[in-house]
Design a protein around this motif. Structure first.
Motif, PDB file in Angstrom:
ATOM      1  N   ARG A  11      -1.431 -23.668 -40.139  1.00 39.40           N
ATOM      2  CA  ARG A  11      -1.709 -25.058 -40.474  1.00 39.40           C
ATOM      3  C   ARG A  11      -1.527 -25.945 -39.243  1.00 39.40           C
ATOM      4  NH1 ARG A  11       1.262 -29.503 -42.028  1.00 39.40           N
ATOM      5  NH2 ARG A  11       0.225 -30.963 -43.426  1.00 39.40           N
ATOM      6  N   LEU A  12      -0.459 -25.713 -38.482  1.00 36.33           N
ATOM      7  CA  LEU A  12      -0.217 -26.534 -37.292  1.00 36.33           C
ATOM      8  C   LEU A  12      -1.324 -26.339 -36.274  1.00 36.33           C
ATOM      9  CD1 LEU A  12       1.540 -28.413 -35.632  1.00 36.33           C
ATOM     10  CD2 LEU A  12       2.809 -26.422 -34.844  1.00 36.33           C
ATOM     11  N   ALA A  13      -1.734 -25.103 -36.057  1.00 38.23           N
ATOM     12  CA  ALA A  13      -2.754 -24.842 -35.047  1.00 38.23           C
ATOM     13  C   ALA A  13      -4.051 -25.564 -35.369  1.00 38.23           C
ATOM     14  CB  ALA A  13      -3.004 -23.335 -34.941  1.00 38.23           C
ATOM     15  N   ILE A  14      -4.357 -25.689 -36.652  1.00 36.22           N
ATOM     16  CA  ILE A  14      -5.604 -26.329 -37.041  1.00 36.22           C
ATOM     17  C   ILE A  14      -5.429 -27.837 -37.183  1.00 36.22           C
ATOM     18  CG2 ILE A  14      -7.323 -26.491 -38.884  1.00 36.22           C
ATOM     19  CD1 ILE A  14      -6.748 -23.524 -39.458  1.00 36.22           C
ATOM     20  N   LEU A 123       4.201 -29.024 -29.162  1.00 41.56           N
ATOM     21  CA  LEU A 123       2.894 -28.760 -28.563  1.00 41.56           C
ATOM     22  C   LEU A 123       2.682 -29.632 -27.325  1.00 41.56           C
ATOM     23  CD1 LEU A 123       0.564 -26.873 -29.079  1.00 41.56           C
ATOM     24  CD2 LEU A 123      -0.419 -28.555 -30.646  1.00 41.56           C
ATOM     25  N   VAL A 124       3.107 -30.894 -27.401  1.00 38.89           N
ATOM     26  CA  VAL A 124       3.002 -31.790 -26.244  1.00 38.89           C
ATOM     27  C   VAL A 124       3.856 -31.266 -25.094  1.00 38.89           C
ATOM     28  CG1 VAL A 124       3.588 -34.085 -25.385  1.00 38.89           C
ATOM     29  CG2 VAL A 124       2.406 -33.842 -27.567  1.00 38.89           C
ATOM     30  N   MET A 125       5.109 -30.926 -25.382  1.00 39.28           N
ATOM     31  CA  MET A 125       5.998 -30.494 -24.291  1.00 39.28           C
ATOM     32  C   MET A 125       5.627 -29.127 -23.754  1.00 39.28           C
ATOM     33  SD  MET A 125       9.770 -32.075 -24.996  1.00 39.28           S
ATOM     34  CE  MET A 125       9.867 -31.849 -26.763  1.00 39.28           C
ATOM     35  N   ALA A 126       5.154 -28.230 -24.622  1.00 33.70           N
ATOM     36  CA  ALA A 126       4.694 -26.939 -24.133  1.00 33.70           C
ATOM     37  C   ALA A 126       3.533 -27.112 -23.159  1.00 33.70           C
ATOM     38  CB  ALA A 126       4.278 -26.056 -25.305  1.00 33.70           C
ATOM     39  N   THR A 127       2.645 -28.033 -23.475  1.00 28.69           N
ATOM     40  CA  THR A 127       1.508 -28.309 -22.589  1.00 28.69           C
ATOM     41  C   THR A 127       1.983 -28.896 -21.263  1.00 28.69           C
ATOM     42  OG1 THR A 127       0.098 -28.707 -24.515  1.00 28.69           O
ATOM     43  CG2 THR A 127      -0.684 -29.544 -22.399  1.00 28.69           C
ATOM     44  N   ALA A 209      -5.163 -23.182 -27.492  1.00 28.50           N
ATOM     45  CA  ALA A 209      -4.773 -21.820 -27.105  1.00 28.50           C
ATOM     46  C   ALA A 209      -3.263 -21.623 -27.242  1.00 28.50           C
ATOM     47  CB  ALA A 209      -5.219 -21.536 -25.674  1.00 28.50           C
ATOM     48  N   ILE A 210      -2.488 -22.634 -26.845  1.00 30.08           N
ATOM     49  CA  ILE A 210      -1.031 -22.547 -26.977  1.00 30.08           C
ATOM     50  C   ILE A 210      -0.643 -22.437 -28.447  1.00 30.08           C
ATOM     51  CG2 ILE A 210       1.127 -23.828 -26.661  1.00 30.08           C
ATOM     52  CD1 ILE A 210      -0.109 -25.025 -24.104  1.00 30.08           C
ATOM     53  N   ALA A 211      -1.236 -23.291 -29.286  1.00 28.37           N
ATOM     54  CA  ALA A 211      -0.935 -23.262 -30.714  1.00 28.37           C
ATOM     55  C   ALA A 211      -1.359 -21.941 -31.354  1.00 28.37           C
ATOM     56  CB  ALA A 211      -1.619 -24.430 -31.412  1.00 28.37           C
ATOM     57  N   LYS A 212      -2.515 -21.442 -30.961  1.00 27.20           N
ATOM     58  CA  LYS A 212      -3.011 -20.192 -31.534  1.00 27.20           C
ATOM     59  C   LYS A 212      -2.110 -19.018 -31.144  1.00 27.20           C
ATOM     60  CE  LYS A 212      -7.076 -17.162 -31.672  1.00 27.20           C
ATOM     61  NZ  LYS A 212      -8.451 -16.923 -31.159  1.00 27.20           N
TER      62      LYS A 212
END
Length: 256
Positions: A11-14, A123-127, A209-212
């Protein structure tokens, strides 16, 4: 330290790129179904190639993890971590120095950090931590965890602006979140320019890609919270250095 399940990963990835962002900062956990750590004979130190050190050797793995140390190390420690996880911050603050100095530096142990995306701020910080050269990923992550309280205060300071960013096009959404939460300024003070940060946060393909990767690995390895550790493929019970160091030594990272 509190225990919670992570945000549903598919759900988060989408949804993270298609719907307004929400604050999801509940705590984190270790493992649901821990397995015993491996054991073996003591392993002698492995010298780094001439002119190099293992602490400066960084490899990006097929799992989109960032591995520090000997890429052929006989003992590989993997951490699934979240940047909004207080237990991950505690581990980074208390364990990374002895892990690097006593284990990674010998060439016997390599440490790989992989992302477990629990919410949109992760997701923001991972990026952002992956935005610069590969050698800066783990140091930037550790600096963020060392400033955990300040970052969390910034994230929670302006929820209206964060939610409003969900109305923006995907290529603007995460840029705006980083601006209103102070993350652009935080990382700019640590060597990642504001322009570079904005460019990376506008790269929706990389963000997806990170989320997936997080989503798929969470399902494959049954990772439901952070931090979760694997040692040579086996899940390690516990989330603190007091748990991890004995596991490393049982696996052979010790002197006799």
């Amino acid at each position: 330290m509190t225990v919670t399940r992570a945000t549903p990963f598919r759900r988060l990835a989408i949804v993270a790129l298609a719907a307004p962002l929400s604050l999801a900062l509940a705590g984190c956990n270790g493992s649901d179904d821990p397995e015993g750590a491996p054991s073996g004979e003591a392993i002698a130190a492995i010298p780094a190639p001439a002119g190099t050190t293992w602490l400066d050797t960084v490899t990006v793995t097929p799992e989109m993890g960032y591995l520090v140390g000997n890429p052929e190390a006989p003992i590989k420690l993997v951490e699934y971590a979240s940047h909004t996880c207080n237990a991950c911050a505690f581990f980074a603050t208390n364990a990374k120095t002895p892990l690097k100095e006593n284990y990674i530096s010998t060439g016997v142990v390599a440490f790989e950090q992989r992302e477990l995306i629990r919410n949109s701020f992760d997701l923001v910080m991972a990026t952002l931590v992956q935005c610069g050269p590969k050698e800066s990923m783990q140091p930037l992550s550790d600096q963020a965890w060392q400033s955990f309280s300040d970052i969390m205060n910034g994230i929670q300071a302006n929820p209206e602006a964060v939610n409003a960013s969900g109305e923006l096009p995907p290529e603007q959404r995460f840029v705006r979140v980083a601006e209103v939460t102070g993350l652009i300024d935080f990382f700019a003070a640590r060597g990642l320019s504001a322009d570079q940060a904005r460019s990376c946060l506008a790269d929706t393909a990389k963000i997806e890609a990170i989320a997936k990767a997080s989503d798929e690995q969470a399902k494959e390895f049954n990772v439901t919270g952070t931090p979760t550790f694997f040692l040579n493929g086996s899940r390690v019970e516990g989330i603190s250095w007091e748990d991890i160091e004995p596991a490393l030594q049982r696996a052979g990272a010790r002197k006799e």
